[in-house]
Design an enzyme around this catalytic site. Sequence first.
Site, PDB file in Angstrom:
ATOM      1  N   LYS A   1      12.149 -45.074 -34.737  1.00 44.03           N
ATOM      2  CA  LYS A   1      10.903 -44.413 -35.057  1.00 44.03           C
ATOM      3  C   LYS A   1      11.190 -43.180 -35.751  1.00 44.03           C
ATOM      4  CE  LYS A   1       7.720 -47.448 -34.023  1.00 44.03           C
ATOM      5  NZ  LYS A   1       6.853 -47.931 -35.137  1.00 44.03           N
TER       6      LYS A   1
ATOM      7  N   TYR B   1      14.039 -47.556 -29.537  1.00 41.33           N
ATOM      8  CA  TYR B   1      12.673 -47.378 -30.217  1.00 41.33           C
ATOM      9  C   TYR B   1      12.836 -46.157 -30.877  1.00 41.33           C
ATOM     10  CZ  TYR B   1       7.705 -47.126 -30.200  1.00 41.33           C
ATOM     11  OH  TYR B   1       6.276 -46.971 -30.551  1.00 41.33           O
TER      12      TYR B   1
ATOM     13  N   SER C   1       6.590 -42.670 -34.057  1.00 44.49           N
ATOM     14  CA  SER C   1       6.118 -42.565 -32.800  1.00 44.49           C
ATOM     15  C   SER C   1       6.341 -41.310 -32.379  1.00 44.49           C
ATOM     16  CB  SER C   1       6.585 -43.502 -31.797  1.00 44.49           C
ATOM     17  OG  SER C   1       6.549 -43.265 -30.533  1.00 44.49           O
TER      18      SER C   1
END
Length: 302
Positions: free
Chosen positions: A167, A163, A150
């Site tokens: 990622k 997150y 991401s």
Amino acid sequence: MLLEGKVAVVTGSGGGIGREIALAMAAAGAKIVINDVGASLGGEGFSASPAEQTKALIEQRGGQAVINTDSVAEWESAKRIVQCAVDSFGRIDIVVNNAGILRDQIFHRMTPEEWLSVIAVHLNGSFFVSRAAAEFYRKQESGSFVHMTSTSGLIGNFGQANYSAAKLGIAALSKSIALDMKRYNVRSNCIAPFAWSRMTSSIPAETPEQKARVERIARMGPEKNAPLAVFLASDAAKEVSGQIFAPRMHELFLFNQSRPIKSVHSENGWTPEKIAEIALPAFRSGFTPLDRSGDVFSWDPV
């Protein structure tokens, strides 16, 4: 039919990007293991309905698929996901590590549980499923991994320390797999997807700027990521490994990866004072700004 005769495991394929990738791979000739626990965006609950809906769509279009509802976040259950492909279709050729949850929180308020739960699904899950498949890939001397990274990790974002770390870790994991398994003709690549899905529906839309950003993202359907995933999983990409790509509406991006950009030398070594006097001014113009993904990708998708 780029994937004719191949078997693919697509985690988190009960909806969104994962479903579109599963549908596209089935249309390209692959037999699909639809892995999804049917949990909420935050990872709570269980339901087989999302996976059943994906399976029905694949079969309506003439494809073949089976359902697996094991979690990617544990080693034993990850092994069962891969074994499901071998038991059902006799082999495994493709792993798409797409499963994910969100527990967004500003860093200084993030709880250990919020951190660990996201790391467990995204980073640990990508390792576990990939590691389970690696045994079969080594024996058959072929295979492809497609991991979902991401721009939250590659560039940065607010309120997503868990997150973002997961990622960016996935990007490093992919590169390590590409290096370690090249001798077995195994490839590993990353996609940083742009799409309106459950994972982006939680983006704040309170200020005019935030609302404008959400409107831009909402124009990008999850299906826009599927062609790249099919390509990377296919033999057409046999020379592509260790790379990071991003599809954004009708655009495709290749990301660079960390390399030294400037250097300074001191014949007699460095002191803190010399660093402040000499190195800092030399390096300052090369500093990476504190951008978010939305600052870098600021233009309307076309």
